[in-house]
Design a protein around this motif. Structure first.
Motif, PDB file in Angstrom:
ATOM      1  N   VAL A 236     -11.234 -24.459 -26.706  1.00  0.00           N
ATOM      2  CA  VAL A 236     -12.474 -24.213 -25.959  1.00  0.00           C
ATOM      3  C   VAL A 236     -12.979 -22.800 -26.221  1.00  0.00           C
ATOM      4  CG1 VAL A 236     -13.440 -23.915 -23.642  1.00  0.00           C
ATOM      5  CG2 VAL A 236     -12.013 -25.897 -24.148  1.00  0.00           C
ATOM      6  N   GLN A 237     -12.082 -21.820 -26.135  1.00  0.00           N
ATOM      7  CA  GLN A 237     -12.498 -20.426 -26.314  1.00  0.00           C
ATOM      8  C   GLN A 237     -12.987 -20.157 -27.735  1.00  0.00           C
ATOM      9  OE1 GLN A 237      -9.459 -17.693 -24.959  1.00  0.00           O
ATOM     10  NE2 GLN A 237      -9.854 -18.140 -22.801  1.00  0.00           N
ATOM     11  N   VAL A 238     -12.280 -20.691 -28.723  1.00  0.00           N
ATOM     12  CA  VAL A 238     -12.705 -20.512 -30.115  1.00  0.00           C
ATOM     13  C   VAL A 238     -14.080 -21.143 -30.323  1.00  0.00           C
ATOM     14  CG1 VAL A 238     -12.234 -21.201 -32.501  1.00  0.00           C
ATOM     15  CG2 VAL A 238     -10.387 -20.313 -31.090  1.00  0.00           C
ATOM     16  N   SER A 239     -14.282 -22.350 -29.780  1.00  0.00           N
ATOM     17  CA  SER A 239     -15.546 -23.071 -29.963  1.00  0.00           C
ATOM     18  C   SER A 239     -16.713 -22.375 -29.277  1.00  0.00           C
ATOM     19  CB  SER A 239     -15.420 -24.498 -29.413  1.00  0.00           C
ATOM     20  OG  SER A 239     -14.379 -25.197 -30.041  1.00  0.00           O
ATOM     21  N   SER A 240     -16.436 -21.720 -28.148  1.00  0.00           N
ATOM     22  CA  SER A 240     -17.527 -21.155 -27.352  1.00  0.00           C
ATOM     23  C   SER A 240     -17.809 -19.691 -27.641  1.00  0.00           C
ATOM     24  CB  SER A 240     -17.224 -21.323 -25.857  1.00  0.00           C
ATOM     25  OG  SER A 240     -16.026 -20.659 -25.518  1.00  0.00           O
ATOM     26  N   GLY A 241     -17.086 -19.088 -28.581  1.00  0.00           N
ATOM     27  CA  GLY A 241     -17.451 -17.723 -28.952  1.00  0.00           C
ATOM     28  C   GLY A 241     -16.326 -16.779 -29.267  1.00  0.00           C
ATOM     29  N   GLY A 242     -15.104 -17.089 -28.909  1.00  0.00           N
ATOM     30  CA  GLY A 242     -14.010 -16.185 -29.235  1.00  0.00           C
ATOM     31  C   GLY A 242     -12.924 -16.198 -28.176  1.00  0.00           C
ATOM     32  N   LEU A 243     -11.765 -15.675 -28.540  1.00  0.00           N
ATOM     33  CA  LEU A 243     -10.628 -15.630 -27.621  1.00  0.00           C
ATOM     34  C   LEU A 243     -10.715 -14.398 -26.726  1.00  0.00           C
ATOM     35  CD1 LEU A 243      -7.779 -16.645 -30.080  1.00  0.00           C
ATOM     36  CD2 LEU A 243      -8.949 -18.080 -28.440  1.00  0.00           C
ATOM     37  N   PHE A 244     -10.216 -14.540 -25.520  1.00  0.00           N
ATOM     38  CA  PHE A 244     -10.265 -13.432 -24.566  1.00  0.00           C
ATOM     39  C   PHE A 244      -8.991 -12.597 -24.640  1.00  0.00           C
ATOM     40  CE2 PHE A 244     -13.704 -15.848 -22.815  1.00  0.00           C
ATOM     41  CZ  PHE A 244     -14.519 -14.905 -22.210  1.00  0.00           C
ATOM     42  N   ASN A 245      -9.201 -11.297 -24.661  1.00  0.00           N
ATOM     43  CA  ASN A 245      -8.092 -10.352 -24.551  1.00  0.00           C
ATOM     44  C   ASN A 245      -8.081  -9.849 -23.111  1.00  0.00           C
ATOM     45  OD1 ASN A 245      -6.306  -8.206 -24.584  1.00  0.00           O
ATOM     46  ND2 ASN A 245      -6.973  -7.458 -26.584  1.00  0.00           N
ATOM     47  N   THR A 248      -8.382  -5.990 -22.328  1.00  0.00           N
ATOM     48  CA  THR A 248      -9.671  -5.299 -22.470  1.00  0.00           C
ATOM     49  C   THR A 248     -10.813  -6.050 -21.796  1.00  0.00           C
ATOM     50  OG1 THR A 248     -10.148  -6.435 -24.558  1.00  0.00           O
ATOM     51  CG2 THR A 248      -8.948  -4.342 -24.687  1.00  0.00           C
ATOM     52  N   GLY A 249     -10.571  -7.340 -21.487  1.00  0.00           N
ATOM     53  CA  GLY A 249     -11.630  -8.155 -20.900  1.00  0.00           C
ATOM     54  C   GLY A 249     -12.691  -8.560 -21.900  1.00  0.00           C
ATOM     55  N   MET A 250     -12.391  -8.420 -23.203  1.00  0.00           N
ATOM     56  CA  MET A 250     -13.366  -8.714 -24.254  1.00  0.00           C
ATOM     57  C   MET A 250     -13.036 -10.015 -24.966  1.00  0.00           C
ATOM     58  SD  MET A 250     -13.687  -4.973 -26.022  1.00  0.00           S
ATOM     59  CE  MET A 250     -14.107  -5.778 -27.554  1.00  0.00           C
ATOM     60  N   ARG A 251     -14.103 -10.662 -25.448  1.00  0.00           N
ATOM     61  CA  ARG A 251     -13.921 -11.787 -26.361  1.00  0.00           C
ATOM     62  C   ARG A 251     -13.866 -11.249 -27.775  1.00  0.00           C
ATOM     63  NH1 ARG A 251     -18.556 -15.759 -26.048  1.00  0.00           N
ATOM     64  NH2 ARG A 251     -19.605 -14.037 -25.036  1.00  0.00           N
ATOM     65  N   VAL A 252     -12.964 -11.777 -28.562  1.00  0.00           N
ATOM     66  CA  VAL A 252     -12.838 -11.308 -29.942  1.00  0.00           C
ATOM     67  C   VAL A 252     -12.854 -12.500 -30.883  1.00  0.00           C
ATOM     68  CG1 VAL A 252     -11.555  -9.227 -29.331  1.00  0.00           C
ATOM     69  CG2 VAL A 252     -10.304 -11.318 -29.826  1.00  0.00           C
ATOM     70  N   PRO A 253     -13.388 -12.327 -32.095  1.00  0.00           N
ATOM     71  CA  PRO A 253     -13.388 -13.424 -33.068  1.00  0.00           C
ATOM     72  C   PRO A 253     -11.976 -13.740 -33.540  1.00  0.00           C
ATOM     73  CG  PRO A 253     -14.190 -11.408 -34.077  1.00  0.00           C
ATOM     74  CD  PRO A 253     -14.040 -11.120 -32.623  1.00  0.00           C
ATOM     75  N   THR A 254     -11.847 -14.854 -34.210  1.00  0.00           N
ATOM     76  CA  THR A 254     -10.522 -15.354 -34.586  1.00  0.00           C
ATOM     77  C   THR A 254      -9.748 -14.379 -35.458  1.00  0.00           C
ATOM     78  OG1 THR A 254     -11.420 -17.592 -34.493  1.00  0.00           O
ATOM     79  CG2 THR A 254      -9.312 -17.324 -35.586  1.00  0.00           C
ATOM     80  N   PHE A 255     -10.424 -13.754 -36.433  1.00  0.00           N
ATOM     81  CA  PHE A 255      -9.679 -12.883 -37.357  1.00  0.00           C
ATOM     82  C   PHE A 255      -9.110 -11.664 -36.638  1.00  0.00           C
ATOM     83  CE2 PHE A 255     -13.895 -11.002 -37.552  1.00  0.00           C
ATOM     84  CZ  PHE A 255     -13.664  -9.641 -37.713  1.00  0.00           C
ATOM     85  N   ILE A 256      -9.800 -11.193 -35.595  1.00  0.00           N
ATOM     86  CA  ILE A 256      -9.262 -10.083 -34.803  1.00  0.00           C
ATOM     87  C   ILE A 256      -8.125 -10.586 -33.911  1.00  0.00           C
ATOM     88  CG2 ILE A 256      -9.794  -8.440 -32.956  1.00  0.00           C
ATOM     89  CD1 ILE A 256     -10.887  -7.563 -35.594  1.00  0.00           C
ATOM     90  N   ALA A 257      -8.308 -11.784 -33.352  1.00  0.00           N
ATOM     91  CA  ALA A 257      -7.270 -12.375 -32.498  1.00  0.00           C
ATOM     92  C   ALA A 257      -5.962 -12.546 -33.265  1.00  0.00           C
ATOM     93  CB  ALA A 257      -7.745 -13.718 -31.957  1.00  0.00           C
TER      94      ALA A 257
END
Length: 642
Positions: A236-245, A248-257
């Motif tokens: 769900v998180q990947v599909s909707s914009g990125g994974l949550f850290n 930091t409270g930030m969403r990050v793209p897959t390559f950063i995750a």
């Protein structure tokens, strides 16, 4: 004594020889180690240089140096990029990877395209907010839809949990996002769902363990949450914009995750594996199980609230079809209007950033070039998803594209998506009633396939592919369904529309179309004249005649005009007995296997089942791949022999 001295001398010599050999060996080993050290230093130097270039590139973007767009220096555009606090923030936190920066530097991406690609990271998550009821053209919250019997309450809860797992629930009345606590307070969700939604919200806030906030993946690894549940949330998180850290409270793209330990490569690859991660959602329209990503792709964007809605009804608004150039992708639930992304953009219902983001969800346009048989370079833009292709030179010559627009595209002022939409909006495609089956339409992937691609991808068998190609060759040439162009066998082979074996098998059919040259007289003969001279096999002649008659009439090899069978009889090119056979439908063999139903059909039935492609005006035959059931178990074999 002399003998002893001699032996002693020989022994000393051998010892010295061994010592010298040992020293040489050590010296050689040291040299090898030195070479290895040099190589390691060179590699390290190279890596440092690359890292330095990357930092310099990022620094240049931050400090204001320009790299231009699409091959032209446009410092103003890059100043605009740098001036945006959002973009500055993402560069600072290394959330624009080297590939994006390099494409920006080379002019392969424009500022707007970069921003559009960041929409799902910088704006609210692209989650499914509710239903769009096609009959009433109104939006409806999931719980209301469940109460009205449109979908099961458990299905509604799945989507609400997905919203909570991406940071907030959507208030469909306003389009605003609220926390679970606020949603409970406002009555957006039931109190009975509190526990499950609070648990889902931990996917953003973090799972507390030993004083640390763990992400979803980390909680999976620590066995705090079940792996199936964890993978469902990650998908769900990947599909909707990125994974949550959660730190930091930030969403990050897959390559950063992946770099930050928020995801592993193995887990990423298994997110859409139905065995290790079964589909966790249900389509409200069909009830079939689906991944969140699959449901998102069917959603409409409602400009009234800027939310994504899954369509519900029998109109299938978001279905991609070869018969319509655009699918309905944007709605205004306040007034019931429905439109394509480009229509919404031209009507100023959405801004350019939203237009580009939505366009990127529907298509994947890329530019490439090739040299035609005349030696001229031609530039194409191709959509990897639908299989469409447009030639820019042809668009310019046919005035579907103005030179000023082309120059704006080259300078980066217009995106590749706008260029494609501009051309499509001006083209007038006429159905070719004399078209053979030009290609296949993969109903699963919603994509055009050439006959060879269909064969290679297992959606049709070789015999059917050969018959379809025979019909193309003897009616004008091998068809390219991506462009609508027809090619000779040699040209088709170069363009990847044929393999060498098929080319050899089709040679006689190309000769039949062009006319058979008599070896003695040099006269060009029609297929019926050629068969009388024993220059063509009868089965080839009859198949050619069948294909040509069913697509508009027999083809005169000299003029390429179509003529009806009666005219051919009057010209004494064919006798009445042969003509009677050609007219008799019983003569038509079921030589094809339908790529969709896998049943035997005639060429006439294939034409009747085909659809005209709005992109080319040629016929496409719907196709689907039959999935194997896997290896039989001993139980199956036991049952088989009972």
């Amino acid at each position: 004594m002399l003998k002893d001295k001699l032996q002693h001398t020989q022994t000393d010599a051998e010892i010295k020889k061994r010592e010298n050999f040992t020293l040489q060996l050590r010296s050689q080993q040291m040299e090898e180690q030195l070479e290895k050290c040099k190589k390691m230093l060179e590699e390290l130097k190279g890596k440092l240089e690359l890292q330095k270039e990357g930092y310099e590139r990022q620094l240049s973007l931050i400090t204001g140096k320009s790299y231009g767009t699409r091959g032209t220096s446009t410092s103003q555009k890059h100043q605009e990029l740098i001036g945006s606090p959002d973009i500055h923030y993402w560069i600072k936190h290394q959330l624009l990877d080297e590939g994006v920066l390099r494409k920006l530097e080379m002019g392969l991406l424009t500022v707007e395209e970069v921003r559009a690609s960041l929409v799902h990271r910088t704006d609210k998550p692209a989650t499914v907010a509710g239903l769009y009821v096609e009959s009433s053209k109104k939006k409806m919250p999931f719980l209301e839809a469940a109460a009205k019997g449109f979908l099961a309450k458990t299905y509604a809860l799945e989507f609400l949990e997905a919203q909570a797992a991406t940071g907030s629930l959507v208030d469909l009345a306003t389009g605003e996002t609220v926390s679970v606590a606020e949603a409970l307070e406002k009555g957006i969700v039931d109190l009975s769902m509190k526990e499950k939604l609070m648990e889902a919200e931990k996917a953003v806030s973090g799972y507390i363990s030993k004083g640390r906030k763990l992400s979803v993946f980390q909680a999976m690894e620590e066995r705090i949450i079940d792996r199936f549940k964890g993978k469902k949330i990650l998908e769900v998180q990947v599909s909707s914009g990125g994974l949550f850290n959660p730190e930091t409270g930030m969403r990050v793209p897959t390559f950063i995750a992946l770099n930050d330990g928020l995801l592993s490569k193995e887990t990423q690859q298994s997110l859409h594996d139905p065995v290790s991660n079964p589909k966790g959602f249900h389509s409200p329209d069909t009830g079939q199980r689906a991944y969140y990503d699959e449901i998102l792709k069917t959603c409409l964007y409602d400009i009234n609230g800027s939310v994504f809605l899954v369509p519900f009804g029998e109109r299938h608004l978001t279905n991609t079809s070869p018969m319509s150039p655009h699918r309905m992708s944007v709605v205004n639930s306040s007034c019931g209007s429905e439109m394509s992304v480009y229509e919404a953009f031209k009507g100023k219902h959405i801004n350019k950033k939203t237009y580009l983001f939505l366009s990127q969800q529907e298509s994947n346009w890329q530019e490439n070039s090739l040299v035609d048989p005349s030696g001229n370079s031609r530039h194409f833009i191709a959509d990897a998803r639908s299989g469409r292709q447009l030639c820019l030179e042809s668009a310019l010559s046919q005035r579907f594209l103005e030179m000023s627009e082309f120059e704006s595209y080259r300078s980066g002022l217009l995106s590749i998506y706008e260029i494609a939409d501009i051309i499509f909006s001006r083209r007038v495609v006429v159905e070719d009633v004399n078209s053979p089956i030009a290609g296949l339409w993969d109903i699963t992937r919603k994509k055009r396939l050439s006959v060879l691609q269909g064969l290679q991808q297992g959606v049709t068998d070789r015999v059917t592919a050969l018959r379809l190609l025979e019909s193309q060759v003897c009616t004008g040439g091998i068809c390219d369904p991506s462009t609508g162009e027809k090619h000779t066998l040699s040209d088709a082979l170069k363009r990847g529309l044929l393999d060498e074996a098929l080319k050899q098998q089709l040679q006689q059919f190309e000769e039949a179309f062009n006319g058979i040259t008599h070896p003695q007289t040099g006269k060009v003969l029609s297929v019926f004249q050629a068969v009388q001279e024993n220059l063509l096999p009868k089965d080839v002649v009859f198949r050619c005649a069948e294909f040509q008659l069913l697509t508009g009439g027999l083809i005169n090899p000299d003029s390429k005009d179509r003529v009806c069978l009666e005219e051919v009889i009057q010209s004494n090119f064919v006798d009445k007995a042969t003509a009677t056979l050609l007219k008799d439908e019983k003569f038509q063999a079921q030589s094809l296997t339908c790529p969709k139903t896998k049943r035997r059909i005639t060429f006439k039935e294939a034409l009747e089942r085909s659809v005209f492609d709005c992109h080319t005006g040629l016929r496409l035959l719907e196709a689907t791949k039959v999935h194997a059931f896997g290896a039989k178990t001993a139980f199956h074999y036991l049952c088989a022999f009972k």
